[in-house]
Design a protein around this motif. Structure first.
Motif, short mmCIF file in Angstrom:
data_model
loop_
_atom_site.label_atom_id
_atom_site.label_comp_id
_atom_site.label_asym_id
_atom_site.label_seq_id
_atom_site.Cartn_x
_atom_site.Cartn_y
_atom_site.Cartn_z
N ALA A 88 0.72 -1.26 -0.05
CA ALA A 88 0.17 0.11 -0.19
C ALA A 88 0.85 1.26 -0.01
CB ALA A 88 -1.10 -0.09 1.15
N LEU A 89 1.68 1.22 0.87
CA LEU A 89 2.98 2.59 0.78
C LEU A 89 3.40 2.65 -0.66
CD1 LEU A 89 4.55 4.67 2.25
CD2 LEU A 89 6.13 2.91 3.10
N LEU A 90 4.15 1.36 -1.17
CA LEU A 90 4.49 1.73 -2.50
C LEU A 90 3.50 2.06 -3.59
CD1 LEU A 90 6.59 -1.76 -2.61
CD2 LEU A 90 7.25 0.56 -2.98
N ALA A 91 2.41 1.56 -3.39
CA ALA A 91 1.27 1.98 -4.44
C ALA A 91 0.97 3.62 -4.31
CB ALA A 91 0.06 1.31 -4.33
N ALA A 97 6.71 12.69 7.60
CA ALA A 97 5.79 12.24 8.74
C ALA A 97 4.96 10.94 8.47
CB ALA A 97 5.14 13.15 9.39
N ASP A 98 4.37 10.92 7.41
CA ASP A 98 3.43 9.80 7.03
C ASP A 98 4.25 8.66 6.59
OD1 ASP A 98 0.90 8.56 6.08
OD2 ASP A 98 1.70 8.51 4.14
N PHE A 99 5.48 8.78 5.84
CA PHE A 99 6.29 7.78 5.62
C PHE A 99 6.88 7.00 6.62
CE2 PHE A 99 10.63 6.35 4.31
CZ PHE A 99 10.36 5.41 3.39
N ALA A 100 7.18 7.85 7.80
CA ALA A 100 7.88 7.17 8.99
C ALA A 100 6.75 6.31 9.64
CB ALA A 100 8.25 8.53 9.96
N VAL A 101 5.51 6.98 9.67
CA VAL A 101 4.35 6.18 10.25
C VAL A 101 4.13 4.84 9.82
CG1 VAL A 101 1.98 6.16 11.05
CG2 VAL A 101 3.29 8.09 11.55
N GLN A 102 4.07 4.71 8.31
CA GLN A 102 3.81 3.88 7.52
C GLN A 102 4.87 2.76 7.46
OE1 GLN A 102 1.34 4.00 4.08
NE2 GLN A 102 1.19 6.35 4.35
N GLY A 150 7.24 2.50 9.94
CA GLY A 150 7.32 1.97 11.13
C GLY A 150 6.41 1.11 11.45
N HIS A 151 5.23 0.87 10.75
CA HIS A 151 4.18 -0.02 11.12
C HIS A 151 4.80 -1.25 10.47
CE1 HIS A 151 -0.04 -1.00 11.42
NE2 HIS A 151 0.05 -1.96 10.52
N VAL A 152 5.13 -1.27 9.20
CA VAL A 152 5.92 -2.43 8.47
C VAL A 152 6.82 -3.09 9.54
CG1 VAL A 152 6.90 -3.17 6.33
CG2 VAL A 152 5.01 -1.64 6.02
N LEU A 153 7.62 -2.31 9.77
CA LEU A 153 8.89 -2.84 10.58
C LEU A 153 8.49 -3.35 11.90
CD1 LEU A 153 11.37 0.26 10.32
CD2 LEU A 153 11.68 -2.19 9.31
N ALA A 154 7.26 -2.83 12.56
CA ALA A 154 6.58 -3.51 13.81
C ALA A 154 6.05 -4.86 13.29
CB ALA A 154 5.65 -2.51 14.22
N HIS A 155 5.56 -4.93 12.14
CA HIS A 155 5.00 -6.66 11.71
C HIS A 155 6.06 -7.38 11.80
CE1 HIS A 155 0.77 -5.83 11.49
NE2 HIS A 155 0.90 -4.83 10.67
N LEU A 156 7.30 -6.87 10.92
CA LEU A 156 8.43 -7.71 10.80
C LEU A 156 9.00 -8.11 12.10
CD1 LEU A 156 9.93 -5.95 7.41
CD2 LEU A 156 8.55 -8.12 7.55
N ASN A 157 9.30 -7.20 12.91
CA ASN A 157 9.78 -7.53 14.15
C ASN A 157 8.93 -8.46 14.94
OD1 ASN A 157 11.55 -5.65 13.48
ND2 ASN A 157 10.79 -3.76 14.52
N ARG A 158 7.68 -8.09 14.83
CA ARG A 158 6.87 -9.43 15.80
C ARG A 158 7.09 -10.86 15.12
NH1 ARG A 158 3.75 -5.03 16.14
NH2 ARG A 158 2.16 -5.49 14.38
N ALA A 159 7.27 -10.73 13.68
CA ALA A 159 7.31 -12.08 13.12
C ALA A 159 8.86 -12.67 13.49
CB ALA A 159 7.39 -12.03 11.46
N TRP A 160 9.73 -11.94 13.60
CA TRP A 160 11.22 -12.27 13.82
C TRP A 160 11.03 -12.92 15.42
CZ3 TRP A 160 15.45 -14.02 12.17
CH2 TRP A 160 16.47 -14.28 13.08
N HIS A 161 10.55 -12.00 16.38
CA HIS A 161 10.42 -12.46 17.73
C HIS A 161 9.54 -13.55 17.82
CE1 HIS A 161 12.97 -9.20 19.32
NE2 HIS A 161 12.17 -8.46 18.64
N GLY A 162 8.65 -13.97 17.14
CA GLY A 162 7.63 -15.13 17.14
C GLY A 162 7.93 -16.18 16.42
N ARG A 163 9.15 -16.27 15.88
CA ARG A 163 9.42 -17.43 14.68
C ARG A 163 9.78 -18.53 15.68
NH1 ARG A 163 13.74 -14.69 16.71
NH2 ARG A 163 15.82 -15.69 16.91
N ASP A 164 9.94 -18.51 16.82
CA ASP A 164 10.05 -19.83 17.64
C ASP A 164 9.22 -19.96 18.91
OD1 ASP A 164 11.33 -18.19 19.18
OD2 ASP A 164 13.41 -19.15 19.11
N ASP A 165 8.16 -19.09 19.05
CA ASP A 165 7.32 -19.19 20.20
C ASP A 165 6.06 -20.04 19.85
OD1 ASP A 165 5.91 -18.63 22.24
OD2 ASP A 165 5.52 -16.62 21.92
N THR A 166 6.07 -21.13 20.70
CA THR A 166 5.34 -22.41 20.34
C THR A 166 3.98 -21.90 21.29
OG1 THR A 166 6.37 -23.68 21.98
CG2 THR A 166 6.84 -23.70 19.74
N ARG A 167 3.92 -21.03 21.86
CA ARG A 167 2.79 -20.90 22.90
C ARG A 167 1.48 -20.60 22.07
NH1 ARG A 167 4.65 -16.00 26.54
NH2 ARG A 167 5.43 -15.63 24.61
#
Length: 88
Positions: free
Chosen positions: A27-30, A41-46, A48-65
């Motif tokens: 969506a950001l690219l489009a 400011a908008d670029f930073a927010v958007q 940052g949102h993408v990075l937060a998703h990627l960070n949660r994916a990394w941190h959750g990559r081995d969480d079996t709970r």
């Protein structure tokens, strides 16, 4: 690392984070292609949102709970990983 066969719910949560990152980055690219510019400011927010998703994916990559993570864990997982050095 999680596998679909061993931890299907945690695997689905991992894929959900990656899919959300993919969707928001697309969506950001489009938007940038259509408008021809981006306000910082908008670029930073958007981005940052993408990075937060990627960070949660990394941190959750081995969480079996299978239980939901708390708000505190969500914030912690959204931070840039200290065990993932930038490449490139």
């Amino acid at each position: 690392m999680l596998t679909r066969e061993e931890h299907p719910v945690a695997w689905a949560m991992l894929l959900h984070e990656l899919a959300d990152a993919h969707q928001h980055l697309g969506a950001l690219l489009a938007q940038m292609l259509a408008v021809g510019e981006a306000e910082e400011a908008d670029f930073a927010v958007q981005l940052g949102h993408v990075l937060a998703h990627l960070n949660r994916a990394w941190h959750g990559r081995d969480d079996t709970r299978l239980d939901a993570i708390t708000g505190e864990q969500h914030s912690e997982r959204s931070r840039y990983p200290s065990d993932l050095p930038p490449v490139g």
